[in-house]
Scaffold this motif. Structure first.
Motif, PDB file in Angstrom:
ATOM      1  N   TYR A 184       0.796  -1.185   0.022  1.00  0.00           N
ATOM      2  CA  TYR A 184      -0.022   0.035   0.100  1.00  0.00           C
ATOM      3  C   TYR A 184       0.842   1.312   0.052  1.00  0.00           C
ATOM      4  CZ  TYR A 184      -2.510   3.832   2.011  1.00  0.00           C
ATOM      5  OH  TYR A 184      -3.172   5.211   2.264  1.00  0.00           O
ATOM      6  N   ALA A 185       1.777   1.302   0.851  1.00  0.00           N
ATOM      7  CA  ALA A 185       2.594   2.610   0.773  1.00  0.00           C
ATOM      8  C   ALA A 185       3.138   2.714  -0.468  1.00  0.00           C
ATOM      9  CB  ALA A 185       3.908   2.179   1.894  1.00  0.00           C
ATOM     10  N   MET A 186       3.785   1.660  -1.098  1.00  0.00           N
ATOM     11  CA  MET A 186       4.482   1.714  -2.382  1.00  0.00           C
ATOM     12  C   MET A 186       3.599   2.315  -3.510  1.00  0.00           C
ATOM     13  SD  MET A 186       6.422  -1.827  -2.571  1.00  0.00           S
ATOM     14  CE  MET A 186       7.414  -1.503  -4.156  1.00  0.00           C
ATOM     15  N   ILE A 187       2.392   1.833  -3.441  1.00  0.00           N
ATOM     16  CA  ILE A 187       1.328   2.399  -4.383  1.00  0.00           C
ATOM     17  C   ILE A 187       0.746   3.748  -4.073  1.00  0.00           C
ATOM     18  CG2 ILE A 187      -0.610   1.784  -5.783  1.00  0.00           C
ATOM     19  CD1 ILE A 187       1.989  -0.049  -6.423  1.00  0.00           C
ATOM     20  N   GLY A 188       0.115   3.663  -3.031  1.00  0.00           N
ATOM     21  CA  GLY A 188      -0.636   4.596  -2.521  1.00  0.00           C
ATOM     22  C   GLY A 188       0.086   5.959  -1.970  1.00  0.00           C
ATOM     23  N   ASN A 206       2.484   9.468  -1.344  1.00  0.00           N
ATOM     24  CA  ASN A 206       2.965  10.302  -2.370  1.00  0.00           C
ATOM     25  C   ASN A 206       4.453  10.774  -2.061  1.00  0.00           C
ATOM     26  OD1 ASN A 206       2.622  12.230  -4.210  1.00  0.00           O
ATOM     27  ND2 ASN A 206       1.755  14.060  -2.846  1.00  0.00           N
ATOM     28  N   ASN A 207       4.949  10.469  -0.633  1.00  0.00           N
ATOM     29  CA  ASN A 207       6.300  11.068  -0.402  1.00  0.00           C
ATOM     30  C   ASN A 207       7.237   9.856  -0.802  1.00  0.00           C
ATOM     31  OD1 ASN A 207       8.534  11.120   1.355  1.00  0.00           O
ATOM     32  ND2 ASN A 207       7.673  12.887   1.951  1.00  0.00           N
ATOM     33  N   LEU A 208       8.132  10.258  -1.205  1.00  0.00           N
ATOM     34  CA  LEU A 208       9.013   9.091  -2.007  1.00  0.00           C
ATOM     35  C   LEU A 208       9.776   8.208  -0.738  1.00  0.00           C
ATOM     36  CD1 LEU A 208      10.979  11.134  -4.903  1.00  0.00           C
ATOM     37  CD2 LEU A 208       8.838   9.834  -4.805  1.00  0.00           C
ATOM     38  N   VAL A 209      10.081   9.127   0.374  1.00  0.00           N
ATOM     39  CA  VAL A 209      10.785   8.284   1.390  1.00  0.00           C
ATOM     40  C   VAL A 209       9.794   7.123   1.831  1.00  0.00           C
ATOM     41  CG1 VAL A 209      11.536   8.434   3.657  1.00  0.00           C
ATOM     42  CG2 VAL A 209      11.928  10.332   2.097  1.00  0.00           C
ATOM     43  N   TYR A 252      16.059  15.594  -4.525  1.00  0.00           N
ATOM     44  CA  TYR A 252      15.756  16.619  -3.529  1.00  0.00           C
ATOM     45  C   TYR A 252      16.594  17.768  -4.117  1.00  0.00           C
ATOM     46  CZ  TYR A 252      14.950  19.058   0.682  1.00  0.00           C
ATOM     47  OH  TYR A 252      14.523  20.144   1.387  1.00  0.00           O
ATOM     48  N   ARG A 253      17.901  17.677  -4.427  1.00  0.00           N
ATOM     49  CA  ARG A 253      18.741  18.804  -4.818  1.00  0.00           C
ATOM     50  C   ARG A 253      17.967  19.486  -6.099  1.00  0.00           C
ATOM     51  NH1 ARG A 253      24.443  16.253  -5.318  1.00  0.00           N
ATOM     52  NH2 ARG A 253      23.970  15.249  -3.291  1.00  0.00           N
ATOM     53  N   ARG A 254      17.586  18.600  -6.929  1.00  0.00           N
ATOM     54  CA  ARG A 254      17.105  19.207  -8.256  1.00  0.00           C
ATOM     55  C   ARG A 254      15.673  19.756  -8.071  1.00  0.00           C
ATOM     56  NH1 ARG A 254      17.988  18.323 -13.729  1.00  0.00           N
ATOM     57  NH2 ARG A 254      16.273  18.878 -14.838  1.00  0.00           N
ATOM     58  N   TYR A 255      14.784  19.134  -7.398  1.00  0.00           N
ATOM     59  CA  TYR A 255      13.571  19.748  -7.420  1.00  0.00           C
ATOM     60  C   TYR A 255      12.967  20.286  -5.941  1.00  0.00           C
ATOM     61  CZ  TYR A 255      12.872  16.987 -11.547  1.00  0.00           C
ATOM     62  OH  TYR A 255      12.940  16.558 -12.793  1.00  0.00           O
ATOM     63  N   GLY A 256      14.056  20.026  -4.933  1.00  0.00           N
ATOM     64  CA  GLY A 256      13.722  20.734  -3.396  1.00  0.00           C
ATOM     65  C   GLY A 256      12.416  20.130  -2.946  1.00  0.00           C
ATOM     66  N   THR A 257      12.169  19.025  -3.080  1.00  0.00           N
ATOM     67  CA  THR A 257      11.069  18.323  -2.405  1.00  0.00           C
ATOM     68  C   THR A 257      11.083  16.840  -2.786  1.00  0.00           C
ATOM     69  OG1 THR A 257       8.650  18.183  -2.324  1.00  0.00           O
ATOM     70  CG2 THR A 257       9.385  18.966  -4.502  1.00  0.00           C
ATOM     71  N   LEU A 258      10.454  16.030  -1.946  1.00  0.00           N
ATOM     72  CA  LEU A 258      10.137  14.703  -2.056  1.00  0.00           C
ATOM     73  C   LEU A 258       8.875  14.378  -2.489  1.00  0.00           C
ATOM     74  CD1 LEU A 258      13.090  13.189   0.165  1.00  0.00           C
ATOM     75  CD2 LEU A 258      13.119  13.395  -2.195  1.00  0.00           C
ATOM     76  N   GLU A 259       7.990  15.348  -2.387  1.00  0.00           N
ATOM     77  CA  GLU A 259       6.596  14.922  -2.524  1.00  0.00           C
ATOM     78  C   GLU A 259       6.136  14.659  -4.212  1.00  0.00           C
ATOM     79  OE1 GLU A 259       4.121  14.595  -0.293  1.00  0.00           O
ATOM     80  OE2 GLU A 259       5.843  14.762   1.118  1.00  0.00           O
ATOM     81  N   GLU A 260       5.813  13.563  -4.568  1.00  0.00           N
ATOM     82  CA  GLU A 260       5.645  13.208  -5.870  1.00  0.00           C
ATOM     83  C   GLU A 260       4.837  14.293  -6.720  1.00  0.00           C
ATOM     84  OE1 GLU A 260       3.921   9.320  -6.619  1.00  0.00           O
ATOM     85  OE2 GLU A 260       5.213   9.119  -8.375  1.00  0.00           O
ATOM     86  N   ASN A 261       3.919  14.846  -6.194  1.00  0.00           N
ATOM     87  CA  ASN A 261       2.985  15.607  -7.055  1.00  0.00           C
ATOM     88  C   ASN A 261       3.619  16.926  -7.244  1.00  0.00           C
ATOM     89  OD1 ASN A 261       2.686  16.497  -4.339  1.00  0.00           O
ATOM     90  ND2 ASN A 261       0.585  16.582  -4.430  1.00  0.00           N
ATOM     91  N   GLU A 262       4.509  17.340  -6.188  1.00  0.00           N
ATOM     92  CA  GLU A 262       5.062  18.593  -6.413  1.00  0.00           C
ATOM     93  C   GLU A 262       6.256  18.290  -7.562  1.00  0.00           C
ATOM     94  OE1 GLU A 262       6.357  20.140  -2.487  1.00  0.00           O
ATOM     95  OE2 GLU A 262       4.535  19.558  -1.815  1.00  0.00           O
ATOM     96  N   ILE A 263       6.703  17.248  -7.490  1.00  0.00           N
ATOM     97  CA  ILE A 263       7.840  17.133  -8.462  1.00  0.00           C
ATOM     98  C   ILE A 263       7.201  17.172  -9.973  1.00  0.00           C
ATOM     99  CG2 ILE A 263       9.419  15.226  -9.326  1.00  0.00           C
ATOM    100  CD1 ILE A 263       9.784  14.281  -6.364  1.00  0.00           C
ATOM    101  N   LEU A 264       6.280  16.361  -9.862  1.00  0.00           N
ATOM    102  CA  LEU A 264       5.466  16.320 -11.171  1.00  0.00           C
ATOM    103  C   LEU A 264       5.216  17.761 -11.711  1.00  0.00           C
ATOM    104  CD1 LEU A 264       3.157  13.177 -11.247  1.00  0.00           C
ATOM    105  CD2 LEU A 264       5.224  13.458 -12.250  1.00  0.00           C
ATOM    106  N   GLU A 265       4.729  18.492 -10.983  1.00  0.00           N
ATOM    107  CA  GLU A 265       4.308  19.830 -11.345  1.00  0.00           C
ATOM    108  C   GLU A 265       5.493  20.533 -11.739  1.00  0.00           C
ATOM    109  OE1 GLU A 265       2.586  22.432  -8.025  1.00  0.00           O
ATOM    110  OE2 GLU A 265       1.142  21.067  -8.199  1.00  0.00           O
ATOM    111  N   LYS A 266       6.738  20.507 -10.885  1.00  0.00           N
ATOM    112  CA  LYS A 266       7.789  21.299 -11.535  1.00  0.00           C
ATOM    113  C   LYS A 266       8.481  20.773 -12.667  1.00  0.00           C
ATOM    114  CE  LYS A 266       9.328  22.964  -6.940  1.00  0.00           C
ATOM    115  NZ  LYS A 266      10.178  23.071  -5.685  1.00  0.00           N
ATOM    116  N   MET A 267       8.210  19.436 -12.902  1.00  0.00           N
ATOM    117  CA  MET A 267       8.769  18.807 -14.102  1.00  0.00           C
ATOM    118  C   MET A 267       8.018  19.476 -15.515  1.00  0.00           C
ATOM    119  SD  MET A 267       9.156  14.761 -14.371  1.00  0.00           S
ATOM    120  CE  MET A 267       9.606  14.207 -12.851  1.00  0.00           C
ATOM    121  N   ASP A 268       6.842  19.646 -15.218  1.00  0.00           N
ATOM    122  CA  ASP A 268       5.934  20.182 -16.410  1.00  0.00           C
ATOM    123  C   ASP A 268       6.599  21.511 -16.723  1.00  0.00           C
ATOM    124  OD1 ASP A 268       4.573  17.908 -16.571  1.00  0.00           O
ATOM    125  OD2 ASP A 268       3.053  18.526 -15.270  1.00  0.00           O
ATOM    126  N   ARG A 269       6.841  22.257 -15.849  1.00  0.00           N
ATOM    127  CA  ARG A 269       7.243  23.664 -15.873  1.00  0.00           C
ATOM    128  C   ARG A 269       8.533  23.878 -16.643  1.00  0.00           C
ATOM    129  NH1 ARG A 269       7.835  26.304 -10.784  1.00  0.00           N
ATOM    130  NH2 ARG A 269       5.997  25.009  -9.856  1.00  0.00           N
TER     131      ARG A 269
END
Lengths: 489, 498, 129
Positions: C26-30, C32-35, C112-129
């Motif tokens: 469940y943790a792997m799939i569900g 949001n946080n990469l850790v 983390y160094r690249r995106y400054g976060t480990l929350e998946e949705n925030e990373i995806l947001e930053k990726m799109d930009r």
């Protein structure tokens, strides 16, 4: 019937394929490059002609490259039918090569090296189809032909050429993958072989519904034969330079389609099987519809090359019609029409090209009075159109006559009507062109006086082919001899 | 060097080479390339010798360190295994020639680290094709995967994120497999494949065995990106450095499919999958067909050449899984043949892509304009690869497709046959769209070195072109040699029961 | 009902690992946080390790270390000795799991160094930009 193993069939196929190397290498020296082209075409014809005597004696040659599937090899075999087609194609290639030189130089076309190289590859593929010993090898060369002609069709590289090229590949590649390939695999599952065998291989191996499915798949799978409704690529492909249209879309590519259909009808299905199952009517129906509709559409076309293209679509189906009659005379007529139409149609296209070079006109409505300025071209055009219509004393008469006899033999009087009506239609779309050329008055002051005949390198080939239309009527014995070997071995 | 353990040298050479590269590369950048190529050439020569030996003398089993099976670790060198070893080492060698050049450009000062991972990955793949122990498969699979994670993470942009997603998915797959093996061990008390194959038919416990089987198979499916378990693959494969993609894309999925074949037929038996659980086969082939269609359709939606190819890899996985589950000799032959052919096709296409990327950088479609003039050799090879993907004879792609369709017809799986033909048509559209752009469209006028008619030829370095040409030639060569290949190798390699 | 219950109780070790595995999955799939995803993965792996280990254990079993003299004289009663093979296998599996965790942690640092976060949705947001 002794069929000797020999390297010659391979040589006949490969000479022009390997010939692309010197052609590509002499990119910067046009004279040398074109000398190579002519030399290779002469060599190719010589090799093929050298194999003729053995074929006429009822023998042949074969060459096996590699057995790629159990019971199926990539193999070449020279028999009467292949020889007949190869002779016509390789002979006309010589003339087209000479004509190309005149045409391409007169118009100062770009990328001529690519043009000549692709042409040579296409020629290899054509002869490969002619000499294929089995369906797989035929398929291989058939695909090679589709691909190698793509750069030729799209030679202009503008938007129109691009969409034409797209259409070209969609039709040809799409049908061969979607129809021919499954049909081929089905035949292989049923019989365990794909070899072309006189009398067919399917008899007793498949039931009636499977055979009719296969027949339909293969007739449409070989879309190069432009049986309606899969004819759309041919008019589109007319954006190509005229030598391409004349040779490839008057002779090589389209005839490869018809040749492939005839090959499978005679050597995979076997005429006996089709007659037993009464499936000839499938072929004749499809062909008759195509003949009539294409001729009607041709009437409406103003662009000369497009009119010729629709005419080709109709004429191709004559050959399928002949095969579908399943009578000796019908098949003879169909096969005979292959060469008669080849000589006639190539002349017409070459004339269209000559008119384009000389007057830069491609629409029939703009060609009023041109015939008086270009008597040689128009004379040749006249002869060739008579041949296509089927008037004596020109070659086309013989094939159409034979077709009519075949239809009567088979008791299919409706087909007689098809041939006659379409001949009238042929006349209706050809004569106005000739009439306008010679008799119509051109509008004043549009520079008609300056129009002169096309370069002599263009005139020679088209005169020769026009004379052949005449010659084939008087001396058709070689063609008939070869056809005889096919029809009644 | 005894002739009977040459296959071990083929495996050990890249492993030892990996550490040598790491140490030597620290002191001399220039020594890296010769070392890598030397090691891989040696490995290839050894694999070739083993292959020829197996062809003439038949396969053999080999125990590592003289601990006899079923207690020791056993390797099996049979027709299929040695064919795969030859494929792995051949592709690895060819790919590395090109990788040396592209890595030197992409990762200047980290070359030696890259090639350390690269060689360990190759060693892992060698181990996978040879091992005859179900648990070793897990370990070697993870060795190959972990190095692949690292290689992907070396890519630019969002490669790290793609790599992390791959870690999660890949580990899930591996865990599933491990779980299945656990069940098997509980049921049989052994992990040796031959031993398992002997014991499994005597077991009665149906449900537990089925659980073990399905866990293992699903684990492998995740690892090979079988639709719909494929979501990790397109990102991971399109973001990794070119030098890694030319190795990973052709081999990873193919080796995993080989493992599936091993698992299904060397541990379990055709009778188990196809007779005792006859309904499953229908479902798997159906899913494979759907997967082929969907992956092809998704490939159509891509605007980037490399991404397009990654979706095609997913479609091709469907070909092979479907072929294996057709449960007849033709389909199986087609699947094994397609493992070889698809590895070569993917190699050829990815080598071409990496050659294009060497100068062009990104591979969005609009950047490909006018490429036929700038890179004629590369594009010629690319065209051969494309034709093989479409399945035009005499390229090898035609023949494996032939066997697969033949098998599909024999099995009456018309959906699968239709999917194969559909995907051929889609491939034709896909590749001719690319070819059309590269052939017709002129590059924008302001781009350097362009302008109508005056386009300069600017090919990739020779080191990248040579492997590409070799790969393209191999496509035709293998195509023409299909007859003997099938007759002398694959027919012999077919598992018992076919 | 009793039969099922006693079945569950008899094989409680399996149920524990199944529950653990589900938590991990469940943790792997569900999550949001990469850790958390990574932790889930570790739990998942641990569950499998537990299953293997428990499969080798016997009631009242002894450690599989034999006295050579005794074994030669009286033979070995394998029913009294825990099966060592799963333990050995799991030693390898632990190594694998540790390496994967290591790689994943390294990747996460770079993310983390690249995106400054480990929350998946925030990373995806930053990726799109």
């Amino acid at each position: 019937m002794n069929v000797e193993p020999s390297i010659w069939p391979l040589a006949a196929v490969l000479i022009s394929l390997l010939g692309t190397v010197p052609i590509l290498l002499s990119d910067r020296r046009p004279n040398l490059r074109e000398a190579w082209t002519v030399l290779i075409s002469l060599g190719k014809f010589a090799i093929i002609a050298a194999m003729l005597p053995a074929v006429l004696e009822g023998g042949g040659y074969r060459f096996t490259l590699a057995e790629v599937l159990p019971g199926v090899a990539i193999a070449l075999r020279v028999d009467a039918m292949g020889m007949y087609f190869a002779l016509v194609a390789s002979f006309l290639w010589i003339l087209t090569s000479i004509y190309s030189i005149g045409y391409m130089r007169a118009l100062n076309e770009h990328d001529q090296t690519r043009y000549y190289a692709s042409f040579a590859v296409a020629m290899s593929a054509t002869i490969g189809v002619a000499f294929s010993a089995n369906l797989l090898t035929l398929y291989l060369f058939y695909e090679m032909l589709s691909l190698s002609t793509y750069p030729l069709v799209t030679h202009k590289q503008d938007d129109e050429a691009r969409s034409a090229g797209r259409k070209y590949l969609t039709y040809l590649l799409g049908t061969s993958v979607a129809f021919t390939l499954p049909a081929m695999i089905l035949i292989y599952t049923l019989t365990g072989t794909l070899d072309f065998t006189a009398g067919g291989i399917l008899a007793g191996k498949a039931d009636a519904s499977t055979v009719s499915l296969l027949l339909v798949l293969l007739v449409f799978g070989f879309a190069k034969a432009a049986v309606m409704p899969l004819h759309g690529w041919l008019p589109a492909a007319m954006v190509a330079p005229t030598p391409v249209s004349s040779f490839l879309h008057g002779v090589a590519v389209v005839k490869v389609g018809v040749f492939s259909i005839l090959r499978v009808v005679f050597f995979i299905f076997g005429t006996g099987l089709l007659a037993d199952l009464n499936l000839g009517v499938v072929l004749t129906t499809l062909a008759s519809i195509t003949i009539i509709v294409a001729s009607l559409v041709a009437l409406t076309q103003d662009n000369l090359k497009r009119r010729l293209a629709y005419s080709t679509i109709g004429q191709l189906s004559y050959m399928i019609l002949g095969a579908g009659m399943l009578t000796a005379a019908g098949m003879t007529g169909g096969l005979l029409h292959l060469s008669m139409h080849a000589f006639g149609k190539i002349t017409l296209f070459l004339c269209a090209g000559a008119i384009y070079i000389a007057a830069h006109k491609s629409n029939i409505s703009e060609m009023d009075g041109l015939g008086r300025r270009m008597p040689v071209t128009y004379g040749a055009f006249f002869l060739a159109s008579l041949s296509i219509i089927g008037m004596p004393p020109l070659g086309g008469f013989l094939s159409k006559w034979s077709l009519v006899i075949g239809a009567i033999d088979g008791g299919q009087l409706l087909l007689v009507a098809v041939v006659l009506v379409s001949s009238l239609l042929n006349a209706a779309y050809f004569f106005p062109i000739v009439y306008r050329g010679f008799f119509a008055r051109a509008a004043e002051g549009n520079g008609r006086e300056e129009v002169r005949e096309a370069p002599v390198l263009c005139l020679i080939p088209l005169s020769i082919t026009a004379l052949f239309c005449l010659g084939l009527f008087l001396w058709p014995s070689l063609a008939l001899q070869l056809i005889q070997l096919v029809v009644s071995p | 060097m005894s002739p009977t353990n040459l296959h071990m040298y083929a495996l050990a050479a890249p492993l030892i080479g990996a550490f040598a590269v790491m140490v030597v590369g620290r002191y001399s950048r220039r020594a890296v390339a010769p070392l890598v190529l030397g090691v891989l050439s040696f490995s290839f020569a050894a694999a070739l010798t083993v292959f020829l030996q197996v062809l003439s003398g038949g396969g053999f089993r080999y125990v590592v360190g003289n601990w006899l099976a079923p207690y020791g670790i056993e390797l099996s060198v049979d027709h299929l295994g040695s064919l795969m070893q030859l494929l792995v080492s051949g592709v690895a060698l060819t790919a590395s020639v090109s990788a040396v050049k592209s890595v030197a450009k992409d990762l200047e000062d980290r070359q030696h680290l890259f090639f350390t991972l690269y060689l360990i990955l190759i060693a892992g793949l060698h181990g996978l094709v040879l091992t005859a122990d179900a648990f070793n498969v897990y370990v070697l699979l993870e060795i190959a995967s972990i190095t692949a994670y690292g290689l992907i993470a070396l890519g630019k942009g969002r490669a790290v994120v793609s790599s992390f997603n791959y870690v999660i998915m890949g580990s899930t797959g591996a865990c599933f497999y491990l779980l299945g093996i656990g069940y098997l061990y509980i049921l049989t008390g052994t992990l040796n494949m031959a031993d398992l194959a002997r014991i499994i038919p005597t077991l009665e416990s149906g449900a537990a065995l089925a659980t073990a089987f399905s866990f293992c198979i699903v684990g492998l499916w995740i690892k090979m990106a079988f639709f719909p378990l494929h979501v990790w693959l397109p990102n991971a494969y399109s973001d990794m450095p070119d030098g890694a993609a030319v190795l990973v894309a052709p081999l990873m999925t193919k080796v995993t499919i080989y493992l599936m074949i091993r698992f299904m037929f060397s541990i379990f038996s055709p009778a188990y999958e196809f007779i005792q659980h006859a309904g499953v086969q229908q479902i798997v082939v159906g899913v494979a067909a759907v997967g082929i269609v969907c992956a092809s359709a998704m490939a159509l939606a891509q605007k980037n050449l490399r991404r397009m190819l990654t979706y095609l890899i997913v479609a091709e996985v469907g070909y092979m899984v479907g072929g294996v589950w057709l449960a007849n000799a033709q389909g199986m032959t087609g699947a094994i043949l397609h493992i070889v052919n698809d590895a070569l096709m993917t190699l050829c296409l990815f080598l071409a892509v990496s050659a294009i990327a060497y100068h062009e950088g990104a591979l969005d479609f609009h950047r490909l304009r006018g490429l036929y003039r700038r890179m004629p050799v590369t594009m010629a090879a690319f065209t051969v690869g494309a034709l093989s993907m479409i399945g035009v004879p005499p390229t090898c792609g035609f023949f494996s497709k032939w066997y697969l369709i033949l098998g599909g017809i024999e099995a009456g799986q018309w959906l699968y046959v239709g999917a194969l033909i559909f995907s051929s048509l889609v491939n034709a559209v896909l590749f001719f769209r690319v070819i059309e752009i590269a052939y017709f469209r002129m590059p924008d006028a302001d781009a350097p070195g362009t302008g109508h008619g005056a386009v300069q030829v600017r090919e990739a370095p020779a080191m990248m072109l040579q492997p590409l040409v070799v790969a393209a030639a191999a496509l035709i060569g293998v195509g023409l040699a299909t007859g003997p290949l099938v007759q002398h190798v694959i027919r012999v390699a077919l598992p018992g029961g076919f | 009902m009793d039969a099922i219950l006693s079945e569950i109780i008899a094989k409680y070790n399996y149920w524990i690992y199944v529950v653990l595995m589900m938590i991990g999955f469940y943790a792997m799939i569900g999550k949001n946080n990469l850790v958390k995803k990574l932790l889930g993965m570790n739990i998942f792996q641990t569950a499998i390790i537990l299953m293997f280990i428990s499969s080798g254990v016997k009631k009242g079993g002894l450690i599989p270390v034999l006295d050579k003299q005794a074994a030669l004289e009286h033979g070995v009663n394998s029913a009294l000795i825990n099966n060592p093979v799963p333990h050995v296998l799991m030693l390898t599996a632990i190594v694998v799991s540790v390496s994967v965790t290591g790689v994943a942690l390294a990747l996460m640092q770079r993310i983390y160094r690249r995106y400054g976060t480990l929350e998946e949705n925030e990373i995806l947001e930053k990726m799109d930009r």
